[in-house]
Scaffold this active site. Structure first.
Site, PDB file in Angstrom:
ATOM      1  N   SER A  43       0.621  -1.226  -0.057  1.00  0.00           N
ATOM      2  CA  SER A  43      -0.234   0.102  -0.024  1.00  0.00           C
ATOM      3  C   SER A  43       0.816   1.258  -0.036  1.00  0.00           C
ATOM      4  CB  SER A  43      -0.764  -0.028   1.353  1.00  0.00           C
ATOM      5  OG  SER A  43      -1.349   1.147   1.597  1.00  0.00           O
ATOM      6  N   GLU A  62       0.458   3.627   1.942  1.00  0.00           N
ATOM      7  CA  GLU A  62       0.577   4.244   3.085  1.00  0.00           C
ATOM      8  C   GLU A  62       1.834   3.724   3.567  1.00  0.00           C
ATOM      9  OE1 GLU A  62      -1.499   5.733   5.156  1.00  0.00           O
ATOM     10  OE2 GLU A  62      -3.030   6.257   3.697  1.00  0.00           O
ATOM     11  N   TYR A 109      -1.448   0.267  10.399  1.00  0.00           N
ATOM     12  CA  TYR A 109      -1.707  -0.173   9.300  1.00  0.00           C
ATOM     13  C   TYR A 109      -0.541  -0.095   8.346  1.00  0.00           C
ATOM     14  CZ  TYR A 109      -3.644  -0.736   4.498  1.00  0.00           C
ATOM     15  OH  TYR A 109      -4.016  -1.012   3.308  1.00  0.00           O
TER      16      TYR A 109
END
Lengths: 336, 334
Positions: free
Chosen positions: A130, A132, A154
């Site tokens: 991801s 992120e 996360y």
């Protein structure tokens, strides 16, 4: 006939990927968690009675928290390709439930890789990484070589899974690849994600069912693409002779504010009359300018995004309008 | 009196840190796991000292996989500083038990962060990360800005924990910091680590207890310091005005081969006559050239390693030899 196993098949990406693989004549196996309410809504359009002879979609109960179950399923199905899409995928929630997020999103990956390593057929492996992971971005735009700086539980969990995937590739010669996907949305996006929250609210406000929409940080900027196109990139990665890691992104960045403006104006509404800020939706630590450079994917996989920001926003608003209409008329849910 | 809580107190670093903190007047609490054999040899000398045990040193049964108990121990001890040293700390073994390595190293650290965040007065936290987080780095030596790219399950878990420590510092304002620590050894090093295996092997051959030593690849190079120096850096980091991450290293690379030569020379033996190679002991993905640049620690903490490589290996070999001799002596008496 090739067999694929998808974790997270009931999610946005899992459902699109299942459709893609069925269209390519795969036998598709998916792992679903037991829940007291039906959680297979996104698969409704492709789900057939398992007793039908032509059926090529099979769902199995399992969980990334359950290592023995994973080993048993991988051994029984003997898939040629495994797509690990399951995750606790909500960044803000990962601050509230960090241990659970880590158990599924980080440890779950090593459980699955261990199951794969044991099975003789040596399936190819796709890990859903991801944007992120870039968090406090170290360069703009971000590409495959940009160092990670995760800013949420996360993000940390996804970085762990990224490295453990690379590690199993290098240590055991597995065909294991990371797709570093930037935000990707669709009418099937979970209702608690900001894009979907906005488009659903627009439909409800337009229908007079709701007046206010509460949001967090309007200045957060993201690189938003269309999930249906992103799952093609996943499949392409596993068709390459060599495993590798790829950024998948549109290369454009837009703020939440822009998404709001466009979504409301698409149905003739003035967003400023309806949108209010609620501090509770702010993340404890925000990520900065996320914008991906997908030139490696373009060059090696021949992959390119077609649906960009404006079209994506309108497509999602239209789908939520249609869904609400169908719902109010008592018809079954539609899937885009 | 300041209070510290140490996870992993029975380990190499935990025992040295306990000594340091007791010396500085701390009350020290440690978490110990229940095992069916009572192996606390590294802190036995403190445990059996009536002036210390249950006066200034307290042990609590606790486990990183048992959050309720650990939370209770932390609440009871109410420490000012927490040193989270517990870990599955063996890199090679992390390939055998990747899931439990992840559970203890990555998830265990996260559980601890969650507990500290909830305490009424969150203590300061020290976390030992590892040079292994850099994997096979492109830059030498590595410093605090070197990109993280681990190549084994242990490194992946340490990288996760270090990044999570930073998230809790930035998102929740915890005084939490990581030291990227390179290999650090001592006579108390676990017996399945290569330095200890060699030093003890040399001593055992010297004592006539064994004839040969079986080793994997000896060309691997590491940055090896003395654990006693490294625990000083841990304490220093928690005495600063603001929490920061530091590289703790000697900045020197030495090969396993040099450990071998130094250890055997320390007991007057020629290593060539006693060493056999075994391919099976090679690691699946061997990291290379991990050497740390600790100039930030030198500048901001005033820290520098006091013990050099050769002195370290000699101290380890001589300690092993002394221990074996005293065992033989007591066996002869018995």
């Amino acid at each position: 006939m090739k067999k694929a196993l998808i974790t997270g098949i009931t999610g946005q990406d899992g459902s699109y990927l299942a459709e893609l693989l069925l269209a390519k004549d795969y036998e598709v196996h998916g792992i679903i968690r037991r829940a007291s309410t039906f959680n297979t809504g996104r698969l409704d359009s492709i789900y057939a009675d398992p007793h039908t002879p032509a059926n090529r979609l099979f769902l199995h109960y399992g969980d990334l928290a359950d290592a023995s179950g994973l080993a048993r399923l991988v051994g029984k199905i003997q898939p040629e390709e495994v797509y690990n899409l399951a995750a606790q995928s909500h960044v803000r929630v990962s601050f509230d439930a960090p241990e659970y997020t880590t158990d599924i999103t980080a440890t779950g990956t090593v459980r699955l890789l261990e199951a794969i390593r044991e099975v003789g057929i040596r399936p190819r492996f796709y890990q859903a990484s991801s944007s992120e992971m870039f968090g406090k971005v170290q360069e703009v735009p971000q590409k495959e070589t940009t160092p990670f700086y995760p800013r949420s539980p996360y993000g940390c969990a996804k970085v762990y899974s990224y490295w453990v995937t690379v590690n199993y590739r290098e240590s055991y010669g597995l065909h294991a690849s990371n797709g570093i996907l930037f935000n990707h949305e669709s009418p099937r996006r979970g209702e608690t994600f900001v894009t979907r929250k906005i488009t659903r609210a627009v439909a409800h406000i337009q229908a007079g069912l709701q007046d206010k929409l509460y949001l967090g940080n309007l200045d957060a900027k993201r690189d938003w693409g269309y999930a249906k196109e992103y799952v093609e990139a996943m499949w392409l990665m596993l068709q390459q002779p060599e495993p590798d890691d790829y950024v998948i992104a549109t290369g454009e960045t837009h703020s939440v504010r822009e998404f709001v403006e466009l979504a409301f104006s698409h149905v003739g509404l003035d967003w400023q009359k309806h949108v209010a800020i609620d501090e509770r939706y702010h993340r404890p630590a925000e990520v900065e300018l996320l914008i991906g450079d997908a030139s490696k994917a373009k060059c090696r996989l021949g992959w390119e995004p077609k649906v960009k920001f404006a079209e994506l926003t309108r497509l999602m608003v239209d789908a939520d309008m249609a869904l609400l209409k169908a719902h109010r008329e008592g018809r079954a849910r539609v899937t885009a | 009196m300041r209070r510290a809580f140490i996870t992993g107190i029975t380990g190499q670093d935990g025992s040295y840190l306990t000594e340091l903190l007791l010396e500085k007047g701390y009350e020290v609490h440690g978490g110990v796991r229940r095992t069916s054999t009572l192996i606390r040899s590294r802190i036995d000398h403190l445990y059996h000292d009536p002036a210390i045990y249950n006066r200034r040193l307290f042990l609590h049964y606790a486990d990183l996989e048992d959050p309720t108990t650990l939370r209770r121990a932390l609440t009871k001890a109410a420490p000012d500083e927490v040193y989270h040293l517990a870990s599955q700390s063996h890199v090679g073994l992390s390939f055998e038990i990747p899931e439990s390595t992840c559970d203890v190293v990555a998830m265990g650290t996260l559980r601890l962060l969650e507990m500290l965040r909830d305490l009424p007065h969150p203590p300061r936290l020290f976390f030992p990360s590892s040079g292994e987080v850099f994997g096979r780095p492109a830059v030498f030596p590595q410093d605090e800005d070197t990109p993280v790219a681990p190549v084994n399950p242990y490194g992946c878990a340490k990288a996760f924990a270090m990044q999570m420590v930073r998230v809790y510092r930035e998102a929740f304002g915890l005084f939490a910091c990581s030291a990227i620590m390179y290999n650090h050894e001592s006579p108390r090093r676990g017996e399945n680590f290569v330095t200890q295996k060699i030093c003890r092997g040399a001593a055992a051959i010297r004592q006539g207890r064994q004839r040969e030593l079986v080793l994997g690849d000896t060309s691997a190079e590491r940055d090896w310091g003395h654990a006693r120096d490294y625990v000083r850096a841990m304490w220093l980091m928690l005495q600063q005005d603001r929490p920061q991450d530091f590289v703790i290293a000697t900045g020197e690379l030495h090969s396993v081969q040099e450990v071998l030569e130094t250890a055997f020379a320390a007991v007057g033996l020629d290593w060539r006559q006693h060493v056999r190679r075994d391919e099976r002991l090679f690691r699946p993905a061997e990291p290379a050239r991990l050497v740390g640049d600790a100039s930030k620690a030198r500048r901001e903490l005033g820290w520098a390693p006091a013990t050099g490589f050769a002195d370290l290996i000699r101290e380890m070999t001589e300690a092993a030899l002394a221990q074996m001799r005293s065992e033989s002596a007591s066996a002869a008496q018995g």
